[in-house]
Design a protein around this motif. Structure first.
Motif, PDB file in Angstrom:
ATOM      1  N   UNK A  48      -6.951   9.518 -11.448  1.00  0.00           N
ATOM      2  CA  UNK A  48      -7.683  10.163 -10.358  1.00  0.00           C
ATOM      3  C   UNK A  48      -6.861  10.091  -9.076  1.00  0.00           C
ATOM      4  N   UNK A  49      -6.863  11.185  -8.362  1.00  0.00           N
ATOM      5  CA  UNK A  49      -6.092  11.288  -7.126  1.00  0.00           C
ATOM      6  C   UNK A  49      -7.018  11.748  -6.014  1.00  0.00           C
ATOM      7  N   UNK A  50      -6.843  11.187  -4.835  1.00  0.00           N
ATOM      8  CA  UNK A  50      -7.558  11.632  -3.642  1.00  0.00           C
ATOM      9  C   UNK A  50      -6.590  12.392  -2.746  1.00  0.00           C
ATOM     10  N   UNK A  51      -7.021  13.546  -2.257  1.00  0.00           N
ATOM     11  CA  UNK A  51      -6.273  14.310  -1.261  1.00  0.00           C
ATOM     12  C   UNK A  51      -7.125  14.376  -0.009  1.00  0.00           C
ATOM     13  N   UNK A  52      -6.560  13.935   1.109  1.00  0.00           N
ATOM     14  CA  UNK A  52      -7.287  13.908   2.380  1.00  0.00           C
ATOM     15  C   UNK A  52      -6.690  14.968   3.299  1.00  0.00           C
ATOM     16  N   UNK A  53      -7.527  15.829   3.844  1.00  0.00           N
ATOM     17  CA  UNK A  53      -7.057  16.857   4.759  1.00  0.00           C
ATOM     18  C   UNK A  53      -7.858  18.125   4.602  1.00  0.00           C
ATOM     19  N   UNK A  54      -7.803  18.975   5.629  1.00  0.00           N
ATOM     20  CA  UNK A  54      -8.570  20.214   5.569  1.00  0.00           C
ATOM     21  C   UNK A  54      -7.734  21.458   5.712  1.00  0.00           C
ATOM     22  N   UNK A  55      -6.404  21.325   5.712  1.00  0.00           N
ATOM     23  CA  UNK A  55      -5.531  22.475   5.894  1.00  0.00           C
ATOM     24  C   UNK A  55      -5.020  23.038   4.580  1.00  0.00           C
ATOM     25  N   UNK A  56      -4.180  24.049   4.697  1.00  0.00           N
ATOM     26  CA  UNK A  56      -3.678  24.729   3.515  1.00  0.00           C
ATOM     27  C   UNK A  56      -2.832  23.806   2.646  1.00  0.00           C
ATOM     28  N   UNK A  59      -8.830   4.842  -7.770  1.00  0.00           N
ATOM     29  CA  UNK A  59      -7.949   5.959  -7.427  1.00  0.00           C
ATOM     30  C   UNK A  59      -6.495   5.549  -7.645  1.00  0.00           C
ATOM     31  N   UNK A  60      -5.760   6.384  -8.357  1.00  0.00           N
ATOM     32  CA  UNK A  60      -4.364   6.069  -8.668  1.00  0.00           C
ATOM     33  C   UNK A  60      -3.413   6.388  -7.525  1.00  0.00           C
ATOM     34  N   UNK A  61      -3.747   7.376  -6.703  1.00  0.00           N
ATOM     35  CA  UNK A  61      -2.838   7.715  -5.602  1.00  0.00           C
ATOM     36  C   UNK A  61      -3.611   8.504  -4.555  1.00  0.00           C
ATOM     37  N   UNK A  62      -3.159   8.362  -3.292  1.00  0.00           N
ATOM     38  CA  UNK A  62      -3.770   9.101  -2.176  1.00  0.00           C
ATOM     39  C   UNK A  62      -2.681   9.915  -1.476  1.00  0.00           C
ATOM     40  N   UNK A  63      -2.954  11.198  -1.277  1.00  0.00           N
ATOM     41  CA  UNK A  63      -2.070  12.058  -0.486  1.00  0.00           C
ATOM     42  C   UNK A  63      -2.782  12.401   0.818  1.00  0.00           C
ATOM     43  N   UNK A  64      -2.127  12.080   1.934  1.00  0.00           N
ATOM     44  CA  UNK A  64      -2.687  12.383   3.244  1.00  0.00           C
ATOM     45  C   UNK A  64      -2.037  13.664   3.774  1.00  0.00           C
ATOM     46  N   UNK A  65      -2.724  14.780   3.637  1.00  0.00           N
ATOM     47  CA  UNK A  65      -2.256  16.044   4.212  1.00  0.00           C
ATOM     48  C   UNK A  65      -2.967  16.244   5.544  1.00  0.00           C
ATOM     49  N   UNK A  66      -2.743  15.290   6.437  1.00  0.00           N
ATOM     50  CA  UNK A  66      -3.519  15.190   7.676  1.00  0.00           C
ATOM     51  C   UNK A  66      -2.744  15.610   8.915  1.00  0.00           C
ATOM     52  N   UNK A  67      -1.557  16.192   8.720  1.00  0.00           N
ATOM     53  CA  UNK A  67      -0.834  16.770   9.844  1.00  0.00           C
ATOM     54  C   UNK A  67      -0.038  15.762  10.654  1.00  0.00           C
ATOM     55  N   UNK A  68       0.565  16.288  11.712  1.00  0.00           N
ATOM     56  CA  UNK A  68       1.406  15.497  12.614  1.00  0.00           C
ATOM     57  C   UNK A  68       0.881  15.630  14.032  1.00  0.00           C
ATOM     58  N   UNK A  98       0.809  -1.218   0.000  1.00  0.00           N
ATOM     59  CA  UNK A  98       0.000   0.000   0.000  1.00  0.00           C
ATOM     60  C   UNK A  98       0.839   1.264   0.000  1.00  0.00           C
ATOM     61  N   UNK A  99       2.063   1.172   0.503  1.00  0.00           N
ATOM     62  CA  UNK A  99       2.925   2.358   0.541  1.00  0.00           C
ATOM     63  C   UNK A  99       3.284   2.825  -0.868  1.00  0.00           C
ATOM     64  N   UNK A 100       3.081   1.962  -1.873  1.00  0.00           N
ATOM     65  CA  UNK A 100       3.340   2.370  -3.252  1.00  0.00           C
ATOM     66  C   UNK A 100       2.208   3.202  -3.837  1.00  0.00           C
ATOM     67  N   UNK A 101       1.080   3.231  -3.130  1.00  0.00           N
ATOM     68  CA  UNK A 101      -0.073   3.944  -3.667  1.00  0.00           C
ATOM     69  C   UNK A 101      -0.520   5.121  -2.842  1.00  0.00           C
TER      70      UNK A 101
END
Length: 561
Positions: A333-341, A462-471, A304-307
């Protein structure tokens, strides 16, 4: 009994700073600055420059270098532009903003280093590289971010609140500034008042009447290039670019105990790197940013780390498999998860790089704010908010005030407009209050099958997921603090340490924390550039006491044999 001389332990430093980001740079610069803006007004800065200029022509009372809190007239090096005060300001009119500060000192222009520097000896250790702001600059470059979110008075210069604005004017780089609209002005037209009422009904916080008109010059944001150059000038001014001052090391352990080669009454820090190298100091500053624990809706396993990846792990954009599909002109298609800038910036960049469509998922509402904290903490009511925070009875109260002020992730009005334009062109879709309820990754096709709650109709593979979900800032989970937590435990609140007002681990243990980990003492702005400067100021005062106490113990007085 004669105490052992520190000379018998040549590797002992006054301070080790762990982290070469904005917080670490702010602390290092503040420890070098003898007349900080937090303590000295512009008029006092002007007077010190005049004293320095005329020091060879008049009798001056010179402060002894041991009296750290005294002003050393022979040591002060004003900003270059302050030379103009005595010549162009003879009639007593106030100087222009551009002549109030400069980023390059007289000393650093010539490359001279003061051999009688009374500031603490220091070493900086950073896991990313051997230069200041390396991780910061790399992240902005990778995501192609052109503009900071912060206003002009959020920076790491301890000498002048308006230093970055002055630097911009002196360098003729006004084109590197973006005005932050809607922040300034107490009087609103009827049209604006109507618009504001409508926006408030949609829970979009802009706050046009929070900032006084006289502060308009502050509410511009710098380009990333301008900010990087300004930070470089600060490094140069304070001589923080000496060879070997910053070393690339991954720190694994921090210990605090007695050492056989020193006084049996003095404890020191032993900082151990991943390669086994040990460093010794009397004080340590932990300036490691938000921490190392990534917030993810689900843990990635196996292939999963490849996607998918967390936004902090992005090294090139887009990912390799997406880039190949773009080159083959395939739909992706790409999914971006997160609510920040950061999430909005990734959405924009993905579309600009050729991604067919981006699905923008956020756990809460689509929130729009100029800054990541409420304007009430920055505008005309900020002193009230800060006073309420510092006078709170418990850390639980402070924690709730931090949560309220930050209120989760948000994006700026500028990026709201950018994302909405992509939506209008059917290149992006926004899904607030939506979470991934199930996921399945196919390593053959390198695509995901996702189910969301609430369901998104016709969601394609979905081809890729970016998690912009913070630390997650959790002091209990940082590997380098495991021994400190075990041998010198302190109370924590949801991962934030209950440190002293001087930002020390304990009153008798000079491990200083700054940035997000100091939020219970600095307030909701702790993770920001302004928090970096405020934290540096507090640490400098605490360091004064720690190192001053050491000098009192180690240095014989004139009455001793």
């Amino acid at each position: 009994m004669t105490k052992p001389s520190p000379a018998t332990f040549p590797d002992l430093l006054d301070v080790i700073i762990i982290g070469a980001g904005p917080c670490g740079l702010a602390v290092a610069a503040r420890l070098k600055e003898e007349t900080p803006s937090a303590l000295f007004t512009d008029d006092e800065h002007q007077r010190y420059h005049w004293i320095n200029k005329h020091s060879g022509r008049m009798a001056l009372v010179q402060a002894h270098h041991r009296k750290r809190k005294g002003v050393k007239a022979d040591k002060w090096r004003g900003y270059t532009s302050r030379q103009s005060f005595s010549s162009t300001n003879s009639e007593g009119s106030p100087p222009s903003l551009a002549s109030s500060a400069s980023s390059v000192s007289e000393e650093s222009e010539t490359g001279a280093v003061d051999v009688d520097d009374p500031s603490p000896s220091m070493l900086v250790l950073d896991s990313t590289g051997d230069k200041w702001m390396e991780r910061w600059n790399r992240a902005f470059k990778t995501l192609e971010i052109e503009q900071l979110r912060s206003p002009m008075f959020f920076h790491v210069d301890p000498g002048d609140r308006d230093g970055m604005l002055a630097y911009t004017q002196e360098m003729g780089r006004d084109c590197d500034l973006w005005e932050i609209p809607g922040c300034v002005g107490k009087e609103l037209s009827k049209h604006k008042k109507k618009k504001k009422k409508k926006m408030r009904s949609r829970a979009v916080a802009i706050g046009e009447d929070e900032i006084d008109e006289r502060d308009r010059k502050d509410y511009f944001s710098p380009s990333t290039g301008l900010f990087a150059d300004y930070c470089s000038s600060i490094v140069s001014r304070y001589g923080l670019d000496l060879p070997g001052m910053i070393q690339q090391r991954e720190i694994e352990d921090i210990g605090y105990d007695y050492h056989s080669e020193l006084s049996p009454f003095s404890k020191i820090f032993t900082v151990t790197a991943g390669d086994g190298t040990r460093f010794y100091s009397r004080a340590v500053v932990l300036a490691v940013g938000p921490g190392r624990t990534k917030v993810l809706p689900f843990q990635l396993s196996g292939e999963e780390v490849n996607g998918a990846c967390h936004s902090t792990e992005i090294r090139s954009f887009p990912s390799l498999n997406v880039k190949r599909k773009i080159q083959r002109r395939q739909e992706m298609n790409v999914v971006v998860v997160g609510g920040g800038l950061s999430s909005a910036q990734i959405v924009d960049m993905a579309i600009r790089k050729g991604v067919s469509r981006v699905w923008f998922l956020m756990r809460s509402d689509f929130k729009v704010k100029h800054f990541d904290i409420d304007l009430s903490w920055m505008g005309k009511f900020k002193n009230y908010e800060k006073a309420a925070f510092w006078s709170a009875d418990t850390d639980e109260e402070r924690l709730e005030m931090i949560k309220t002020a930050r209120n989760g992730g948000s994006i700026t009005p500028r990026y709201q407009k950018v994302v909405k334009q992509h939506v209008a062109r059917h290149r992006a879709s926004i899904h607030p209050r939506t979470v991934i309820s199930s996921h399945e990754y196919c390593p053959v096709s390198q695509t995901w099958r996702l189910t969301t709650d609430p369901p998104i109709p016709d969601l394609p593979p979905i081809d890729y997921i970016y998690f912009a979900t913070g630390m997650q800032a959790d002091v209990n989970e940082l590997p380098l603090l495991q021994r400190m937590n075990r041998e010198h435990p302190i109370e924590t609140k949801q991962g934030l340490p209950c440190i002293t007002d001087d930002l020390m681990w304990k009153a008798d243990l000079p491990l200083f924390l700054t940035g997000r980990l100091a939020a219970l003492r600095l307030g909701p702005g702790a993770p920001n550039l302004e928090g970096a400067r405020l934290g540096a100021e507090r640490i400098a005062w605490g360091m004064e006491e720690v190192l001053g106490r050491r000098e009192t113990e180690d240095t014989p007085t004139e009455f001793e044999d």
